[in-house]
Design a protein around this motif. Sequence first.
Motif, mmCIF file in Angstrom:
data_model
loop_
_atom_site.group_PDB
_atom_site.id
_atom_site.type_symbol
_atom_site.label_atom_id
_atom_site.label_comp_id
_atom_site.label_asym_id
_atom_site.label_seq_id
_atom_site.Cartn_x
_atom_site.Cartn_y
_atom_site.Cartn_z
ATOM 1 N N THR A 63 43.728 40.391 41.411
ATOM 2 C CA THR A 63 42.305 40.737 41.585
ATOM 3 C C THR A 63 41.412 39.678 40.971
ATOM 4 O O THR A 63 40.409 39.263 41.570
ATOM 5 N N LEU A 64 41.792 39.203 39.777
ATOM 6 C CA LEU A 64 40.991 38.167 39.110
ATOM 7 C C LEU A 64 41.059 36.850 39.873
ATOM 8 O O LEU A 64 40.065 36.119 39.942
ATOM 9 N N PHE A 65 42.231 36.525 40.440
ATOM 10 C CA PHE A 65 42.336 35.318 41.260
ATOM 11 C C PHE A 65 41.399 35.401 42.459
ATOM 12 O O PHE A 65 40.735 34.421 42.810
ATOM 13 N N THR A 66 41.334 36.571 43.066
ATOM 14 C CA THR A 66 40.444 36.761 44.217
ATOM 15 C C THR A 66 38.983 36.630 43.805
ATOM 16 O O THR A 66 38.184 35.983 44.506
ATOM 17 N N ILE A 67 38.634 37.222 42.676
ATOM 18 C CA ILE A 67 37.259 37.132 42.173
ATOM 19 C C ILE A 67 36.884 35.681 41.889
ATOM 20 O O ILE A 67 35.789 35.213 42.245
ATOM 21 N N ALA A 68 37.799 34.938 41.246
ATOM 22 C CA ALA A 68 37.534 33.523 40.949
ATOM 23 C C ALA A 68 37.386 32.723 42.237
ATOM 24 O O ALA A 68 36.472 31.888 42.361
ATOM 25 N N LEU A 69 38.273 32.977 43.203
ATOM 26 C CA LEU A 69 38.222 32.256 44.481
ATOM 27 C C LEU A 69 36.903 32.511 45.202
ATOM 28 O O LEU A 69 36.259 31.575 45.706
ATOM 29 N N LEU A 70 36.466 33.759 45.244
ATOM 30 C CA LEU A 70 35.192 34.095 45.893
ATOM 31 C C LEU A 70 34.019 33.438 45.180
ATOM 32 O O LEU A 70 33.102 32.909 45.827
ATOM 33 N N SER A 71 34.035 33.456 43.840
ATOM 34 C CA SER A 71 32.950 32.855 43.057
ATOM 35 C C SER A 71 32.829 31.370 43.363
ATOM 36 O O SER A 71 31.725 30.847 43.593
ATOM 37 N N MET A 72 33.975 30.668 43.375
ATOM 38 C CA MET A 72 33.951 29.226 43.629
ATOM 39 C C MET A 72 33.551 28.912 45.071
ATOM 40 O O MET A 72 32.844 27.931 45.319
#
Length: 200
Positions: A63-72
């Motif tokens: 979930t955190l990887f997805t959040i980071a990917l979306l943010s970037m």
Amino acid sequence: MTWDVFNIIGTIAFALSGAIVAMEEEYDILGVYVLGFATAFGGGIIRNLLIGVPVTNIWNQSTLFTIALLSMTIVFCSPGSLIHRWKRWLNFFDAIGLSAFAIQGASYAHSMHHSISAVIIAAVMTGIGGGLIRDLLAGRKPLVLRDEIYAVWAIFVGLVIGLDLVQNAWHTYLLFVIVVLLRLLSIIFKWNLPRRALSR
């Protein structure tokens, strides 16, 4: 719940910080993602190594990887004028990431009943590790080693949590706000630790 909130806040803040630095250095989209992920998760990996948590636990944070990917991705696809505005907030993102991850790292070590020294080290490495890796990969002098007081606030977090001064979620949120404010004040007023340069 508190743990999850600080994980998300820190991840977004440091992913944005890493992405913006990568774009300042004119990296391509792969470089943006690499630097963003390294900034967001590097500190946690170093912490896990130091306090005996399996490094492979990092892969359980999809979930955190997805959040980071979306943010970037949002940063990379945003208009240049908007990114320049965000650059003005880079120190604010950095302060949020420092505070959130230092608290998260200290809380993690404290929950494992480590000594206060281990709690402090976990706070420092989780709080500054990602930024340290970001600056090294970007070819910059690490912010934590040269500019305004930075790691001291992570040490402060480790002390507060290690001494059991945080008793509930509200105390944790208050500590988060205090550390963000202290970090921003140290930037505004240019508070520095003593330094000494050798003459040539």
